[in-house]
Design a protein around this motif. Structure first.
Motif, PDB file in Angstrom:
ATOM      1  N   ALA A  25       0.829  -1.201   0.000  1.00 29.44           N
ATOM      2  CA  ALA A  25       0.000   0.000   0.000  1.00 29.44           C
ATOM      3  C   ALA A  25       0.860   1.247   0.000  1.00 29.44           C
ATOM      4  CB  ALA A  25      -0.919  -0.006   1.218  1.00 29.44           C
ATOM      5  N   ASN A  26       1.850   1.267   0.867  1.00 31.85           N
ATOM      6  CA  ASN A  26       2.690   2.457   0.980  1.00 31.85           C
ATOM      7  C   ASN A  26       3.494   2.704  -0.284  1.00 31.85           C
ATOM      8  OD1 ASN A  26       1.827   3.047   3.596  1.00 31.85           O
ATOM      9  ND2 ASN A  26       3.279   1.594   4.480  1.00 31.85           N
ATOM     10  N   SER A  27       3.882   1.642  -0.966  1.00 28.92           N
ATOM     11  CA  SER A  27       4.602   1.818  -2.224  1.00 28.92           C
ATOM     12  C   SER A  27       3.700   2.448  -3.278  1.00 28.92           C
ATOM     13  CB  SER A  27       5.122   0.462  -2.709  1.00 28.92           C
ATOM     14  OG  SER A  27       5.954   0.625  -3.833  1.00 28.92           O
ATOM     15  N   MET A  28       2.471   1.960  -3.391  1.00 28.53           N
ATOM     16  CA  MET A  28       1.534   2.524  -4.366  1.00 28.53           C
ATOM     17  C   MET A  28       1.171   3.959  -4.012  1.00 28.53           C
ATOM     18  SD  MET A  28      -2.185   1.090  -5.663  1.00 28.53           S
ATOM     19  CE  MET A  28      -1.458  -0.362  -6.431  1.00 28.53           C
ATOM     20  N   ILE A  29       0.927   4.210  -2.732  1.00 26.01           N
ATOM     21  CA  ILE A  29       0.571   5.561  -2.299  1.00 26.01           C
ATOM     22  C   ILE A  29       1.654   6.555  -2.684  1.00 26.01           C
ATOM     23  CG2 ILE A  29       0.327   7.008  -0.238  1.00 26.01           C
ATOM     24  CD1 ILE A  29      -1.183   4.635   1.050  1.00 26.01           C
ATOM     25  N   GLN A  30       2.894   6.200  -2.398  1.00 25.25           N
ATOM     26  CA  GLN A  30       3.985   7.138  -2.644  1.00 25.25           C
ATOM     27  C   GLN A  30       4.285   7.289  -4.135  1.00 25.25           C
ATOM     28  OE1 GLN A  30       7.142   7.366   0.634  1.00 25.25           O
ATOM     29  NE2 GLN A  30       6.515   5.223   0.759  1.00 25.25           N
ATOM     30  N   TYR A  31       4.266   6.198  -4.884  1.00 25.83           N
ATOM     31  CA  TYR A  31       4.549   6.287  -6.312  1.00 25.83           C
ATOM     32  C   TYR A  31       3.466   7.087  -7.033  1.00 25.83           C
ATOM     33  CZ  TYR A  31       5.077   5.039 -11.200  1.00 25.83           C
ATOM     34  OH  TYR A  31       5.210   5.107 -12.568  1.00 25.83           O
ATOM     35  N   ASN A  57      -2.820  11.287  -1.709  1.00 21.69           N
ATOM     36  CA  ASN A  57      -2.732  12.098  -0.495  1.00 21.69           C
ATOM     37  C   ASN A  57      -4.109  12.267   0.140  1.00 21.69           C
ATOM     38  OD1 ASN A  57      -4.074  14.236  -1.929  1.00 21.69           O
ATOM     39  ND2 ASN A  57      -2.092  14.836  -2.814  1.00 21.69           N
ATOM     40  N   HIS A  58      -4.222  13.212   1.081  1.00 21.87           N
ATOM     41  CA  HIS A  58      -5.474  13.382   1.824  1.00 21.87           C
ATOM     42  C   HIS A  58      -6.575  14.002   0.973  1.00 21.87           C
ATOM     43  CE1 HIS A  58      -4.013  12.221   5.893  1.00 21.87           C
ATOM     44  NE2 HIS A  58      -2.852  12.479   5.319  1.00 21.87           N
ATOM     45  N   ASP A  59      -6.254  14.477  -0.208  1.00 20.76           N
ATOM     46  CA  ASP A  59      -7.299  14.888  -1.144  1.00 20.76           C
ATOM     47  C   ASP A  59      -8.003  13.666  -1.736  1.00 20.76           C
ATOM     48  OD1 ASP A  59      -6.751  17.578  -0.780  1.00 20.76           O
ATOM     49  OD2 ASP A  59      -5.312  17.640  -2.435  1.00 20.76           O
ATOM     50  N   HIS A  60      -7.347  12.512  -1.683  1.00 23.89           N
ATOM     51  CA  HIS A  60      -7.904  11.290  -2.267  1.00 23.89           C
ATOM     52  C   HIS A  60      -8.497  10.362  -1.218  1.00 23.89           C
ATOM     53  CE1 HIS A  60      -4.462  12.394  -5.073  1.00 23.89           C
ATOM     54  NE2 HIS A  60      -5.520  12.512  -5.842  1.00 23.89           N
ATOM     55  N   THR A  98       0.800   5.973   8.240  1.00 22.88           N
ATOM     56  CA  THR A  98       1.579   5.478   7.114  1.00 22.88           C
ATOM     57  C   THR A  98       2.766   6.397   6.839  1.00 22.88           C
ATOM     58  OG1 THR A  98       0.126   6.679   5.588  1.00 22.88           O
ATOM     59  CG2 THR A  98      -0.396   4.373   6.024  1.00 22.88           C
ATOM     60  N   PRO A  99       3.865   5.851   6.337  1.00 21.50           N
ATOM     61  CA  PRO A  99       5.053   6.673   6.079  1.00 21.50           C
ATOM     62  C   PRO A  99       4.819   7.717   4.987  1.00 21.50           C
ATOM     63  CG  PRO A  99       5.338   4.464   5.197  1.00 21.50           C
ATOM     64  CD  PRO A  99       4.101   4.436   6.019  1.00 21.50           C
ATOM     65  N   ARG A 100       5.327   8.898   5.236  1.00 25.66           N
ATOM     66  CA  ARG A 100       5.287  10.031   4.299  1.00 25.66           C
ATOM     67  C   ARG A 100       3.873  10.568   4.061  1.00 25.66           C
ATOM     68  NH1 ARG A 100       9.943  12.639   2.337  1.00 25.66           N
ATOM     69  NH2 ARG A 100       9.248  12.542   0.173  1.00 25.66           N
ATOM     70  N   SER A 101       2.911   9.695   3.737  1.00 28.25           N
ATOM     71  CA  SER A 101       1.548  10.151   3.466  1.00 28.25           C
ATOM     72  C   SER A 101       0.788  10.467   4.746  1.00 28.25           C
ATOM     73  CB  SER A 101       0.791   9.095   2.664  1.00 28.25           C
ATOM     74  OG  SER A 101       0.846   7.837   3.307  1.00 28.25           O
ATOM     75  N   HIS A 102       1.164   9.851   5.848  1.00 27.82           N
ATOM     76  CA  HIS A 102       0.616  10.119   7.175  1.00 27.82           C
ATOM     77  C   HIS A 102      -0.896   9.934   7.256  1.00 27.82           C
ATOM     78  CE1 HIS A 102       4.403  12.815   7.856  1.00 27.82           C
ATOM     79  NE2 HIS A 102       4.686  11.520   7.835  1.00 27.82           N
ATOM     80  N   PHE A 103      -1.386   8.830   6.719  1.00 26.08           N
ATOM     81  CA  PHE A 103      -2.773   8.436   6.927  1.00 26.08           C
ATOM     82  C   PHE A 103      -2.864   7.679   8.243  1.00 26.08           C
ATOM     83  CE2 PHE A 103      -2.687   8.500   2.181  1.00 26.08           C
ATOM     84  CZ  PHE A 103      -3.670   9.471   1.992  1.00 26.08           C
ATOM     85  N   GLU A 104      -3.806   8.060   9.092  1.00 24.98           N
ATOM     86  CA  GLU A 104      -3.992   7.325  10.342  1.00 24.98           C
ATOM     87  C   GLU A 104      -4.601   5.955  10.041  1.00 24.98           C
ATOM     88  OE1 GLU A 104      -5.847   7.799  14.859  1.00 24.98           O
ATOM     89  OE2 GLU A 104      -6.214   9.357  13.337  1.00 24.98           O
TER      90      GLU A 104
END
Length: 438
Positions: free
Chosen positions: A331-337, A341-344, A360-366
């Motif tokens: 998940a974190n790989s897809m999120i970052q690539y 973000n929190h708009d999505h 989550t790392p970098r994106s910071h979703f709780e």
């Protein structure tokens, strides 16, 4: 092909410098490094590039993070996933029947996680079971006197100590860990050191063919350094007088391959299965020994990213609430690539209790437990990052679906479940503009 200069990375397997760049992810957070808000300010990021080696055909992430940073405190507990428990129970039964005299056998698993494979081997009566894993918090959950736990990395020195204490090992196992090891040469030497002359080294890894066929770019992150084809495995093991004598495709993790290897002098070495020879020919025909194949893969991945972001934007523009499901490394790989973000998304949901309350790392979703879906106003859509476990997730969340909730599957084809029967925000998907609906 882009070749690397003297100051650039070399191939982890052969030491060659004929590395062609496949994908550059930029600076990303560690996919498994979940964190708390007080850690945000000091959160590190690291470059990540995927390369293909023209000399030995290995596909690999060349930017290395010390293993102590990634794996000493780990958040992946295999036993928390029912599909994995069933898989490893069947796996244990197969290797016991095929290779072991349980009452006299010694079995070693490195990267044993929480003992999900070793426990059914213990039930089968295997005499000596050794589990090795560097993740202190994970191996601490193995409370079974039948399993000798070593909280460490599997090195040549440790292999020699094990041989002195227990003798040569009849079966060495590695499940979804042989792709995680920066010093892959050292670990392979450790395998050769510990393995009995007629012993078997059986390891499961995500199969490169599935990554290519299904655009599984979410499998690419620092923890997953290597993406194995049969061709690359054969080239690698040959340097240690070892060989592949059989293979078995397995569906776990959306497409893995189980490789059965042995020393070339082993009794198994004279009977290479037809499946090995057939897959070798198929991989050559498909171009797994050519750089151009992976350049095409990179282009297809970029197109998929654009379609996914477009769909999320359309749904949010229409007022839909979306949460992610499955706070994994994938998940974190897809999120970052993809730049999600929190708009999505509003948040992440995960079935593992240990992750609740982390971010989550970098994106910071709780990250919330899946019980939050039982509320009166759950998200309209769940983006299923753990799409390879979709059947299990669907069954676990039948109440959510019954209330009208829907699930977005990003891979292997971008789709929405259940399929709409009238015009809806995912009409474009049904018309084939974003993929095929399930």
């Amino acid at each position: 092909m882009e070749t690397r200069g003297s100051n650039e990375p070399v191939c982890s397997f052969c030491g060659g410098k004929q590395l062609g760049l496949v994908m550059d992810f930029g600076d990303v957070g560690l996919a498994g490094a979940f964190l708390k808000p007080e850690q945000f300010a000091a959160e590190p990021s690291f470059p990540m590039r995927l390369h293909f080696c023209a000399a030995c055909y290995a596909v690999q992430v060349t930017d290395r993070i010390p293993s102590e940073i990634m794996f000493r405190n780990y958040f992946y507990f295999s036993s928390s996933i029912g599909t994995l428990r069933d898989h490893f129970r069947d796996y244990a039964a197969e290797v016991t029947k095929r290779f072991l005299d349980p009452a006299n056998a010694t079995v070693l698993e490195f990267g044993c996680n929480d003992g999900v494979l070793l426990r059914p081997l213990a039930e089968a009566g295997v005499r000596t079971l050794i589990g090795i894993d560097p993740a202190s918090n994970v191996v601490a959950t193995i409370d079974d006197p039948r399993i000798k736990v070593i909280n460490d990395f599997f090195t040549e020195e440790l292999a020699r100590e094990i041989v002195v204490r227990h003798g040569k090992v009849d079966l060495i196992l590695a499940s979804n860990v042989y792709a995680h090891i920066p010093d892959i040469q050292g670990t392979t030497r450790a395998v050769a050191e510990a393995l009995h002359g007629d012993g078997v080294f059986a390891f499961e890894v995500h199969y490169l063919g599935k990554v290519i066929d299904e655009l599984q770019y979410d499998m690419i992150y620092h923890e997953h350094l290597y993406y194995y084809s049969l061709l690359s495995v054969m080239n690698h093991l040959a340097r240690y007088d070892m060989m592949v004598f059989d293979i078995k495709p397995v569906p776990i993790h959306a497409g893995s391959m189980r490789f059965y290897a042995c020393k070339k002098s082993s009794k198994h070495g004279g009977s290479v299965s037809p499946a090995v020879k057939a897959l070798e020919a198929k991989e050559r025909a498909r171009g797994f020994d050519r750089y151009e194949t992976f350049v095409e893969f990179s282009s297809a991945v970029a197109a998929h990213r654009a379609r996914l972001i477009e769909l999320l934007g359309e749904l949010r523009a229409q007022g839909c609430r979306i949460a992610g499901y499955g706070a994994s490394g994938r998940a974190n790989s897809m999120i970052q690539y993809c730049g999600i973000n929190h708009d999505h998304l509003e948040c992440m949901i995960d079935d593992a209790p240990a992750k609740a309350g982390f971010y989550t790392p970098r994106s910071h979703f709780e990250i919330f437990p899946s019980s939050v879906l039982d509320c009166d106003n759950p998200p309209d859509y769940l983006l299923i990052f753990a799409w390879s476990f979709f059947d299990e997730i669907r069954k676990r969340n039948e109440k959510y679906l019954a209330k009208g909730g829907r699930m977005i599957l990003p891979l292997p084809e971008l789709s929405i479940f259940p399929r709409a029967v009238t015009a809806s925000p995912d009409a474009a998907l049904q018309q084939g503009q974003h993929g095929t609906s399930k």
